[in-house]
Design an enzyme around this catalytic site. Structure first.
Site, PDB file in Angstrom:
ATOM      1  N   LYS A  50       0.860  -1.184   0.000  1.00 20.53           N
ATOM      2  CA  LYS A  50       0.000   0.000   0.000  1.00 20.53           C
ATOM      3  C   LYS A  50       0.894   1.231   0.000  1.00 20.53           C
ATOM      4  O   LYS A  50       1.703   1.424   0.915  1.00 20.53           O
ATOM      5  CB  LYS A  50      -0.900  -0.019   1.231  1.00 20.53           C
ATOM      6  CG  LYS A  50      -1.766   1.227   1.344  1.00 20.53           C
ATOM      7  CD  LYS A  50      -2.766   1.110   2.466  1.00 20.53           C
ATOM      8  CE  LYS A  50      -3.548   2.400   2.630  1.00 20.53           C
ATOM      9  NZ  LYS A  50      -4.529   2.319   3.705  1.00 20.53           N
ATOM     10  N   LYS A  87      -2.183  -1.516  -3.846  1.00 17.22           N
ATOM     11  CA  LYS A  87      -3.051  -0.339  -3.781  1.00 17.22           C
ATOM     12  C   LYS A  87      -2.212   0.918  -3.868  1.00 17.22           C
ATOM     13  O   LYS A  87      -1.212   1.000  -3.155  1.00 17.22           O
ATOM     14  CB  LYS A  87      -3.801  -0.379  -2.448  1.00 17.22           C
ATOM     15  CG  LYS A  87      -4.684   0.809  -2.181  1.00 17.22           C
ATOM     16  CD  LYS A  87      -5.205   0.772  -0.772  1.00 17.22           C
ATOM     17  CE  LYS A  87      -5.976   2.055  -0.534  1.00 17.22           C
ATOM     18  NZ  LYS A  87      -6.422   2.206   0.820  1.00 17.22           N
TER      19      LYS A  87
HETATM   20  C1  PBG Z   1      -7.068   3.290   5.663  1.00 14.76           C
HETATM   21  C2  PBG Z   1      -7.549   3.213   4.238  1.00 14.76           C
HETATM   22  C3  PBG Z   1      -7.438   4.202   3.263  1.00 14.76           C
HETATM   23  C4  PBG Z   1      -8.051   3.688   2.116  1.00 14.76           C
HETATM   24  C5  PBG Z   1      -8.521   2.412   2.417  1.00 14.76           C
HETATM   25  N1  PBG Z   1      -8.181   2.131   3.740  1.00 14.76           N
HETATM   26  C6  PBG Z   1      -6.918   5.585   3.334  1.00 14.76           C
HETATM   27  C7  PBG Z   1      -5.536   5.891   3.678  1.00 14.76           C
HETATM   28  O1  PBG Z   1      -4.658   5.023   3.773  1.00 14.76           O
HETATM   29  O2  PBG Z   1      -5.301   7.063   3.880  1.00 14.76           O
HETATM   30  C8  PBG Z   1      -8.149   4.420   0.805  1.00 14.76           C
HETATM   31  C9  PBG Z   1      -9.188   3.951  -0.150  1.00 14.76           C
HETATM   32  C10 PBG Z   1      -9.469   4.875  -1.280  1.00 14.76           C
HETATM   33  O3  PBG Z   1      -8.818   5.903  -1.504  1.00 14.76           O
HETATM   34  O4  PBG Z   1     -10.410   4.559  -2.017  1.00 14.76           O
HETATM   35  N2  PBG Z   1      -8.063   2.911   6.563  1.00 14.76           N
END
Ligand code: PBG
Length: 341
Positions: A212, A266
């Site tokens: 991520k 991601k």
């Molecule tokens: C953290 C989380 C995020 C997303 C999914 N889980 C945000 C982040 O890491 O700031 C992002 C999903 C998206 O942008 O569609 N709980």
């Protein structure tokens, strides 16, 4: 007039030494193209991200995510009922609490909004759809970080693992089929697996947000969950640097060692190389998260008449499958199920 012969003179005769390879042969009809397509997106590949917010009476639109809302419990049930009827096999749930605190205790409160929603969904739909629960605390912390802070204000990795284990147990108890740790703490998958197993939740699966990245493309999501990171900070201290791909391999391998059942990359479109690389290194199911900013860019350009929404959406989802994703988490799930499949 014949442009070719009039302007260029007679064509040059050439005689190939062997039959010319003609890839275009297989492109001559739509049926042939369909028959020989190397990858395709099916509605059962898709997971719909859904938001449920505490303390509201009517669903709230999210301005930066057109077509997506913060649900009430009843509207959430309605939405999932429609998704089930359309053949969708997975939803991932995010809770938006009405109060936040330092440790994000709403994330593991048995009566927290996510747990309430998970219980209701599991009671209503049983095993008809896979109920995935995002497992993080940023929606629940007053400072907006994905963990608890130490005295110097940095996210404390190991203290956060304790909070994640409590959250995993609360989510599993409430009925999640799958928990999806998204906080990028080291050791989170192993800690959660051990906690689930010790409590008898051996069949609750882990979908690990393994690779991520600290991406600017999460902007609209933070509107969806009302998160602002304290002091205008960012998540670069725990999410990955987007210049790196070997680091993603390391993260994925560690999550597999620790017991991940599904691994994820991601965001998706700017990381197709990472998806392809991870595809080569594991037989596990591989998920790609088509994140909020990717969706919003598509919607904004289409709303301006600058691109064809449907064609671009299909091309984008198709590219994720071509790169090697099995599962796609996307805000386009409902649209795809209604209009494409
Ligand atoms: C953290 C989380 C995020 C997303 C999914 N889980 C945000 C982040 O890491 O700031 C992002 C999903 C998206 O942008 O569609 N709980």
């Amino acid at each position: 007039m014949n442009l070719l012969t009039d302007s260029l003179g007679p064509p040059i005769a050439f005689a190939p030494m062997f039959p010319v390879s003609r890839p275009r042969r297989l492109r001559t009809t739509a049926a042939l193209r369909e028959l020989t397509a190397e990858s395709r997106v099916h509605v059962s590949d898709l997971i719909a991200p859904l938001f449920v917010r505490e303390g509201i009476d009517t669903p709230q639109p999210i301005v930066s995510l057109p077509g997506v809302v913060q649900h009430t419990l009843p509207s959430l049930v309605d939405e999932v009922r429609q998704l089930v009827a359309l053949g969708v096999k997975g939803v991932i749930l995010f809770g938006v609490p009405s109060t936040k605190d330092d440790v994000g205790s709403g994330a593991f409160d048995p009566n927290g909004i996510a747990q309430k929603a998970l219980r209701t969904l599991r009671d209503t739909f049983q095993d008809d759809i896979a109920i995935v629960s995002d497992l993080c605390v940023d929606e629940y912390t007053s400072h907006g970080h994905c963990g608890v802070l130490d005295s110097s204000g940095r996210v404390d990795n190991d203290a956060t693992l304790d909070i994640y284990c409590r959250t995993a147990l609360a989510q599993a108890t409430a009925g999640a089929h799958v928990v999806a740790p998204s906080g990028m703490m080291d050791g989170q998958v192993g800690a959660i697996r051990a906690a689930l197993d010790a409590a008898g939740f051996v069949d609750v699966a882990i979908m690990a947000y393994s690779a991520k990245y600290a991406s600017a493309e999460y902007g609209p999501f933070r509107d969806a969950v009302d998160v602002r990171i304290a002091g205008g900070g960012d998540r670069k201290g725990y999410q990955q640097d987007w210049r790196n791909s070997r680091e993603a391999v390391r993260e994925v391998l560690e999550d597999i060692d620790q017991g991940a059942d599904i691994v994820m990359v991601k965001p998706a479109l700017a990381y197709l190389d990472v998806i392809a690389e991870v595809r080569r290194l594991t037989p596990l199911p591989l998920a790609a998260y088509h994140v909020s900013g990717e969706y919003s860019m598509l919607k904004a350009a289409a709303a301006n008449g600058w691109i064809d929404h449907d064609a671009t959406a299909l091309e984008h989802l198709g590219a994720m499958k071509r790169a090697g994703a099995d599962i796609i988490l996307t805000y386009l799930t409902r649209w795809y199920a209604e209009h494409v499949s």
